[in-house]
Design an enzyme around this catalytic site. Structure first.
Site, PDB file in Angstrom:
ATOM      1  N   HIS A 260       3.678  -6.945  -0.276  1.00 37.16           N
ATOM      2  CA  HIS A 260       3.276  -6.586   1.317  1.00 37.16           C
ATOM      3  C   HIS A 260       4.136  -5.866   1.496  1.00 37.16           C
ATOM      4  O   HIS A 260       4.605  -5.524   3.547  1.00 37.16           O
ATOM      5  CB  HIS A 260       2.223  -7.606   1.994  1.00 37.16           C
ATOM      6  CG  HIS A 260       2.132  -8.601   2.621  1.00 37.16           C
ATOM      7  ND1 HIS A 260       1.699  -9.287   3.123  1.00 37.16           N
ATOM      8  CD2 HIS A 260       3.581  -9.496   2.146  1.00 37.16           C
ATOM      9  CE1 HIS A 260       2.062 -10.332   3.381  1.00 37.16           C
ATOM     10  NE2 HIS A 260       3.606 -10.087   3.372  1.00 37.16           N
ATOM     11  N   ASP A 261       5.713  -7.382   1.597  1.00 36.26           N
ATOM     12  CA  ASP A 261       7.421  -7.548   2.150  1.00 36.26           C
ATOM     13  C   ASP A 261       7.598  -6.005   1.816  1.00 36.26           C
ATOM     14  O   ASP A 261       8.907  -5.405   2.329  1.00 36.26           O
ATOM     15  CB  ASP A 261       8.812  -8.527   2.002  1.00 36.26           C
ATOM     16  CG  ASP A 261       7.555  -9.594   2.311  1.00 36.26           C
ATOM     17  OD1 ASP A 261       6.766  -9.374   2.978  1.00 36.26           O
ATOM     18  OD2 ASP A 261       7.249 -10.371   1.530  1.00 36.26           O
ATOM     19  N   GLU A 289      -3.008 -10.674  -2.642  1.00 35.39           N
ATOM     20  CA  GLU A 289      -2.874  -9.973  -1.495  1.00 35.39           C
ATOM     21  C   GLU A 289      -3.935  -9.196  -0.558  1.00 35.39           C
ATOM     22  O   GLU A 289      -4.879  -9.305  -0.997  1.00 35.39           O
ATOM     23  CB  GLU A 289      -1.979  -8.505  -1.614  1.00 35.39           C
ATOM     24  CG  GLU A 289      -0.331  -8.965  -2.634  1.00 35.39           C
ATOM     25  CD  GLU A 289       0.328  -9.005  -1.347  1.00 35.39           C
ATOM     26  OE1 GLU A 289       0.289  -9.175  -0.260  1.00 35.39           O
ATOM     27  OE2 GLU A 289       1.809  -8.891  -1.074  1.00 35.39           O
ATOM     28  N   GLU A 320       0.210  -3.270   4.194  1.00 32.19           N
ATOM     29  CA  GLU A 320      -0.510  -3.638   3.490  1.00 32.19           C
ATOM     30  C   GLU A 320      -1.725  -2.416   2.424  1.00 32.19           C
ATOM     31  O   GLU A 320      -1.361  -1.217   3.599  1.00 32.19           O
ATOM     32  CB  GLU A 320      -1.782  -4.619   4.898  1.00 32.19           C
ATOM     33  CG  GLU A 320      -1.381  -5.444   5.545  1.00 32.19           C
ATOM     34  CD  GLU A 320      -0.618  -7.261   4.959  1.00 32.19           C
ATOM     35  OE1 GLU A 320      -1.216  -6.666   3.097  1.00 32.19           O
ATOM     36  OE2 GLU A 320      -0.152  -7.163   5.112  1.00 32.19           O
TER      37      GLU A 320
END
Length: 354
Positions: A260-261, A289, A320
């Site tokens: 998600h980074d 996640e 996200e």
């Protein structure tokens, strides 16, 4: 006719009044995290945890060495939000006690999230929210970069104190999420002889996994400056490197709150490196996640959307994702099938197979 008009006008005034309340609550939303940080720094939860019973304002302020009037206002705020509670003592007075939420603020508690509170409420991160509009206007940069001149991962490489703050925060999540996997779907780790945790920080995740599953050899893989200060744990090998270059071989690759980074292109690249690191016959990639359900309306979706704003601010490209978006990434990375399992945590378990 006149009565209906009056009722409509009254309803409109009530809506306007509620709108004014709601916008002020939104503007002042930061106060809750700031006061929670204050509680952690003062050690309020720690004092109550060790008290053996309700503590009066005087007892608590004496224990912490702080001003009773100021502490009263802090506790009034936190009690109102259900973070702490009050209970009558045997002497008939009222004292402060812990709640399930406040127990997560104990600095060295088993499931402590104090490190996450301190990280997310740090001046370094609060400053970047002032630059969120810069991120929206110039999509090639993050709010963090706009505020501090370099990306968050470049910054952590040059600031050991901030790097440790981040690692401690990530460890908080691991202490909650990993036991949820072990309790909710232990089959995720069955049959694995080795597991590489990509971006594993200080190794908290693998220390929990190998304790519960001692047949697994854990490989904690992160940037060299991170693993160089990671504590030693039985059954865990620390390996420094860059996930964009190569990933150590193992039966399974584990990614918890890593993808998600990054943007889609980077995620696909990382997942292909994971595919290269696992055996084709029995290997798998385990992804932890948040999954945003498009039709979901509960608190998990609300939290997921908050986290999406965090990713926009912190990393720029990160976000996200929905189930459809996760499926796209895995298909593009060359995985033939995947499954999604929900656990008692914010995150879901996504298992991908070649």
């Amino acid at each position: 006719m006149g009565g209906e008009t009056e009722r409509t006008a009254a309803a409109s005034k009530n809506e306007e009044k509620q709108a004014q309340v709601d916008i002020r609550k939104g503007i002042l939303g930061f106060t809750e995290s700031a006061v929670m940080k204050c509680a952690v720094e003062l050690g309020i939860a720690d004092a109550l945890e060790n008290s053996g019973g309700p503590m009066s304002l005087f007892e608590l302020s004496s224990s912490l060495g702080c001003s009773p009037p100021a502490l009263y206002r802090i506790m009034r705020f936190l009690v109102h939000r259900g973070i702490f509670s009050q209970k009558s003592t045997s002497q008939g007075s009222t004292g402060y006690v812990q709640t399930p939420i406040s127990r997560l603020l104990v600095r060295h508690g088993e499931n402590s999230m104090a490190g996450l509170v301190l990280f997310l409420s740090s001046p370094m991160l609060l400053a970047l929210w002032q630059c969120l509009s810069a991120r929206v206007l110039a999509c090639e940069t993050s709010a963090f970069e706009a505020a501090h001149g370099k990306g968050i991962f470049q910054y952590t490489a040059t600031d050991p104190a901030f790097s440790k703050l981040m690692d401690d925060a990530m460890a908080c999540g691991a202490r909650v999420t990993v036991p949820a996997i072990i309790d909710g779907c232990p089959e995720v780790f069955e049959g694995l002889g080795s597991l590489v945790d990509i971006g594993g920080g200080n190794g908290t995740t693998l220390s929990i996994v190998v304790k519960a599953c001692p047949w697994i050899h854990g490989i904690n893989f992160d940037l060299p400056h991170v693993v160089s200060v990671a504590p030693k744990n039985d059954g865990v090998e620390h390996v420094g490197g860059d996930m964009f270059d190569s990933i150590p071989n193992a039966d399974a690759a584990y990614l918890m709150r890593i993808l998600h980074d990054w943007g889609d292109e980077e995620c696909i690249h990382i997942l292909r490196k994971c595919r290269d690191a696992i055996p084709r016959d029995k290997g798998k990639v385990i992804i932890l996640e948040a999954v945003i359900e498009e039709k979901e309306t509960d608190q998990l979706k609300d939290l997921g959307l908050m986290m999406d704003m965090v990713m926009m601010a912190y990393t720029g490209k990160g976000k996200e994702r929905t189930l459809k978006e996760w499926a796209y990434l895995l298909n593009e990375a060359g995985f033939s099938r995947h499954s999604v399992k929900h656990i008692q945590a914010v995150e879901s378990v996504i298992e991908a197979y070649i």
